[in-house]
Scaffold this active site. Structure first.
Site, PDB file in Angstrom:
ATOM      1  N   GLY A 133       0.670  -1.274   0.121  1.00  0.00           N
ATOM      2  CA  GLY A 133       0.100   0.091   0.034  1.00  0.00           C
ATOM      3  C   GLY A 133       0.940   1.139  -0.015  1.00  0.00           C
ATOM      4  N   HIS A 134       2.022   1.300  -0.911  1.00  0.00           N
ATOM      5  CA  HIS A 134       2.899   2.429  -0.869  1.00  0.00           C
ATOM      6  C   HIS A 134       3.417   2.212  -2.108  1.00  0.00           C
ATOM      7  CE1 HIS A 134       5.337  -0.711   0.956  1.00  0.00           C
ATOM      8  NE2 HIS A 134       6.237  -0.338   0.359  1.00  0.00           N
ATOM      9  N   ARG A 135       4.472   3.437  -2.385  1.00  0.00           N
ATOM     10  CA  ARG A 135       5.488   3.527  -3.480  1.00  0.00           C
ATOM     11  C   ARG A 135       6.484   4.154  -2.773  1.00  0.00           C
ATOM     12  NH1 ARG A 135       4.695   8.906  -6.306  1.00  0.00           N
ATOM     13  NH2 ARG A 135       2.859   9.717  -5.461  1.00  0.00           N
ATOM     14  N   HIS A 195       2.026  -0.151  -5.026  1.00  0.00           N
ATOM     15  CA  HIS A 195       1.648  -1.572  -5.041  1.00  0.00           C
ATOM     16  C   HIS A 195       1.130  -2.260  -3.753  1.00  0.00           C
ATOM     17  CE1 HIS A 195       5.953  -1.119  -3.529  1.00  0.00           C
ATOM     18  NE2 HIS A 195       5.598  -2.454  -2.567  1.00  0.00           N
TER      19      HIS A 195
END
Length: 123
Positions: A44-46, A91
């Site tokens: 839940g991040h980039r 992602h």
């Protein structure tokens, strides 16, 4: 944009040998693995700088990816498949099989300032 690279695998009567050599497009500074996952969604991040290579060593999982141009879903179900995630790739990892073991190779050491948690806004 995230992309698969194939890892060289040698198979004979004794089994399989998969080699990670000269195919990862960055120097590896950090290795971690995720396992024992329930039905949670991970990631839940980039990133601002970090490039990652994800390999499901055992079992399977799915990775949703959005690079602000293309949304994709990848199935990691073979230890010879390696998914390269670039810094702009927001992602999430999910749908882990009970026996899944996801190994991630990273181009940077852990730095909380490198993480961007906000998903891209719909266009």
């Amino acid at each position: 944009m995230a992309e698969f690279i194939k890892l060289n695998t040698f198979t004979d009567a004794r089994g399989n040998l998969t080699v990670i050599e000269k195919v990862i497009p960055f120097p590896i500074k950090r290795i971690f693995y995720i396992y024992g996952v329930d039905d949670s969604v991970r990631g839940g991040h980039r990133h601002k700088q970090t490039i990652q290579a994800a390999i499901c060593l055992k079992g399977s999982c799915r990775i949703y990816n959005d690079d602000n141009k293309t949304k994709q879903e990848f199935l990691l179900d073979n230890p010879a498949k390696c998914l390269i995630l670039h810094p702009e790739d927001w992602h999430q990892m999910y749908d882990f099989s009970e026996d899944a073991m996801l190994m991630v190779l990273a181009s940077e050491y852990f730095d909380p300032e490198d993480y961007i948690y906000d998903a891209y806004r719909p266009r």
